[in-house]
Design a protein around this motif. Structure first.
Motif, short mmCIF file in Angstrom:
data_model
loop_
_atom_site.label_atom_id
_atom_site.label_comp_id
_atom_site.label_asym_id
_atom_site.label_seq_id
_atom_site.Cartn_x
_atom_site.Cartn_y
_atom_site.Cartn_z
N UNK A 1 0.84 -1.21 0.00
CA UNK A 1 0.00 0.00 0.00
C UNK A 1 0.87 1.25 0.00
N UNK A 2 1.91 1.26 0.81
CA UNK A 2 2.83 2.39 0.86
C UNK A 2 3.50 2.61 -0.49
N UNK A 3 3.84 1.51 -1.15
CA UNK A 3 4.47 1.62 -2.47
C UNK A 3 3.54 2.25 -3.48
N UNK A 4 2.27 1.85 -3.44
CA UNK A 4 1.28 2.41 -4.38
C UNK A 4 1.12 3.91 -4.17
N UNK A 5 1.15 4.35 -2.90
CA UNK A 5 0.91 5.75 -2.57
C UNK A 5 2.20 6.51 -2.25
N UNK A 6 3.34 5.97 -2.68
CA UNK A 6 4.63 6.55 -2.27
C UNK A 6 4.80 8.00 -2.75
N UNK B 1 9.40 7.33 9.07
CA UNK B 1 8.56 7.01 10.23
C UNK B 1 7.82 5.68 10.07
N UNK B 2 7.29 5.32 8.86
CA UNK B 2 6.62 4.02 8.74
C UNK B 2 7.51 2.85 9.16
N UNK B 3 8.84 2.99 8.97
CA UNK B 3 9.74 1.90 9.37
C UNK B 3 9.69 1.65 10.87
N UNK B 4 9.49 2.72 11.65
CA UNK B 4 9.41 2.57 13.10
C UNK B 4 8.12 1.84 13.50
N UNK B 5 7.05 2.07 12.75
CA UNK B 5 5.79 1.37 13.04
C UNK B 5 5.92 -0.11 12.72
N UNK B 6 6.59 -0.44 11.61
CA UNK B 6 6.83 -1.83 11.25
C UNK B 6 7.69 -2.50 12.31
N UNK B 7 8.76 -1.81 12.75
CA UNK B 7 9.65 -2.36 13.77
C UNK B 7 8.89 -2.59 15.08
N UNK B 8 8.03 -1.66 15.43
CA UNK B 8 7.22 -1.80 16.64
C UNK B 8 6.31 -3.02 16.54
#
Length: 521
Positions: free
Chosen positions: A38-43, A145-152
């Motif tokens: 989804x992030x890739x589509x809306x990057x 910031x999305x990387x921190x949510x994935x890591x969490x």
């Protein structure tokens, strides 16, 4: 300390900036792989938004070193322009379903902010030493910031798995604590929620009945429902959803039903199931999970379910239109009213309903078969039929003050439902408009099924507006008919067209208002 507060502020700012993405993460069931897609589509939109958002911080960091403005009015003007640009960009990218602050989202968001703060402070400290200046650089972390949510989410995964097992165990214990509790499972490609709610209405004067609310049809959804189930409940009705083999088996293992209802077999979720054969086998897991002298109730309107009915060895009841142990016949549809005879065990009962669409008659017959099996009289069943209201966003007829009839079928997402909706709208007078987003998760059949849906609706309406990612497929079918067609990117664009076209006495049907995760970029 000032740096710490600054980084915390940046973290909260980043969270607000990516809140639409956080909402999509929750909608996708915290599936990291799907969210990254989804992030890739809306990057591009997210990148533009991030760049605009950090411009004030860039100016704040470098104005002393480069611009050396004496008149701070210039800075105020620049900041104002940036804020306006950010607001304009944000207004072009809104998510319909906002994130719900569940305990899981709160704890994962909080950890993401903590990780962001720690990393930001360390990075800022190191860069200050290397570059030997007092500028603040942690704002650059907004981009990742999305990387921190994935890591969490990864860090919390073991806890989430333990919590999941705990909820399942507690749910099973409560359901098994009362040996007299009648448990009914309802599954199928579509029609589950309607049958569940219709059955609850038919049983409510004979039993203390409790059904899973809304579309709570996952393991955790059922666990949450059972948590609120009253102690004196006599009948529990569980809706059971599935996207892959084994899902219904897991739900049946939790509920352990004595009665199972299969509403339909269709092309939903072929992307995850892989084939129609897998869909059939997945739904049949409910029948295989019936306890004791279980009773299986089938809609036999399609060959796929008829095959499942024929293979079933336990006691079974067939349901259909003009055929089956319980069926509807002599159907008369006039606008928003339907009259018919409901046949139960060979006896005819005159019935009427404000529900529209023949698929709703099939749902009524399925619920009637289960109610009759539990001893509810035919007269009481048809009395309940007259009271039935459609579940929200399922062919819900709304008479507006402007004299326009709106049919809200926003939850519909299956070929059979679209055919039923097309047939239903034909019975209304006035000019007819359809706004349709099409079918998703159909895998390799997406083009074919959406084209068929477009052609079916095109023959029933005067104007068809196709919305979003499936527009081209839908219009390829609709353009074979005489109706006027147009493609738009989102629902707001469709509503703008309707405002200029629709008049008093006209009918507008909205079919399958797709969630944000399927909107075009």
């Amino acid at each position: 300390m000032l740096i710490l507060f600054a980084v915390i502020g940046y973290g909260i700012y980043a969270y607000a900036l990516y809140f639409d993405a956080v909402s999509a993460f929750q909608q996708l069931g915290y599936k990291r792989k799907k969210w990254l897609e989804w992030l890739k589509i809306h990057r591009e939109k997210l990148l533009i938004r991030s760049v605009i958002a950090i411009l004030p911080f860039i100016f704040l960091s470098i104005e002393k070193e480069i611009f050396r403005f004496d008149d701070k009015g210039y800075l105020v003007f620049i900041y104002l322009i940036i804020i306006i640009c950010l607001y304009v960009h944000l207004s072009t990218f809104k998510i319909k379903v906002k994130a719900k602050f569940t305990k899981r989202l709160i704890r994962e968001s909080a950890l993401a902010l903590v990780l962001f703060t720690i990393s930001g402070c360390l990075t800022d400290y190191v860069l200050r030493l290397i570059l030997n200046n007092s500028a603040c650089y942690s704002y650059l972390y907004i981009f990742i910031f999305p990387a921190f949510l994935v890591l969490s989410d990864i860090i919390f995964s073991p806890y989430e798995k333990w919590l999941y097992s705990h909820y399942i165990g507690r749910c099973k214990k409560k359901l098994c604590s009362d040996s007299n509790l009648i448990k009914i499972g309802v599954t199928g490609s579509f029609g589950k929620t309607s049958v569940k709610e219709f059955l609850a209405e038919m049983l409510k004067y004979d039993y203390k009945v409790y059904a899973t609310p809304k579309s709570y049809n996952t393991p955790l959804g059922i666990c949450l429902s059972v948590k609120d189930m009253p102690e004196n409940c006599e009948v529990f009705i569980a809706e059971m959803g599935a996207k892959r083999l084994g899902d219904v088996k897991e739900l049946a293992d939790i509920v352990q039903p004595q009665m199972g209802i299969i509403t339909a077999i269709g092309s939903q979720h072929l992307e995850t199931f892989g084939s129609l054969e897998n869909v059939k086998n997945a739904k049949y897991e409910l029948i295989e999970g019936l306890q004791g002298d279980g009773v299986a109730i089938f809609s036999i309107e399609t060959p796929e379910i008829k095959e499942l009915y024929d293979r079933t060895k336990c006691r079974k009841i067939s349901v259909g239109i003009n055929k089956g142990d319980v069926h509807c016949k002599d159907i008369s549809i006039n606008g928003g009213n339907t009259e018919f005879f409901l046949v139960i065990n060979g006896k005819n009962y005159a019935a009427s309903t404000r529900l529209i669409g023949k698929h709703n008659l099939l749902n009524i017959a399925l619920a009637a078969a289960a109610a009759s099996e539990l001893g509810v009289s035919g007269d009481r069943i048809v009395s309940a039929v007259r009271r039935l209201k459609p579940p929200k966003h399922r062919l819900e007829v709304i008479e507006t003050s402007s004299g326009v009839t709106v049919i809200d079928d926003g939850y519909n997402a299956n070929p059979e439902g679209i055919r039923s909706a097309a047939e239903a709208i034909k019975s209304f007078s006035g000019k007819k408009f359809a706004v349709v987003a099409g079918l998703v998760e159909c895998g390799e059949y997406a083009e074919k099924l959406n084209a068929e849906a477009g052609e079916c609706l095109g023959m029933a309406v005067d104007m068809l507006i196709a919305v979003g990612v499936n527009s081209d497929y839908i219009l390829s079918g609709a353009n074979k008919t005489d109706c006027e067609t147009v493609a738009v990117k989102n629902l707001d664009d469709a509503k703008s067209i309707l405002k200029s076209k629709v008049m008093r006495g006209d009918v507008v049907i909205f079919i399958n208002d797709l969630p944000d995760i399927y909107e075009s970029n």
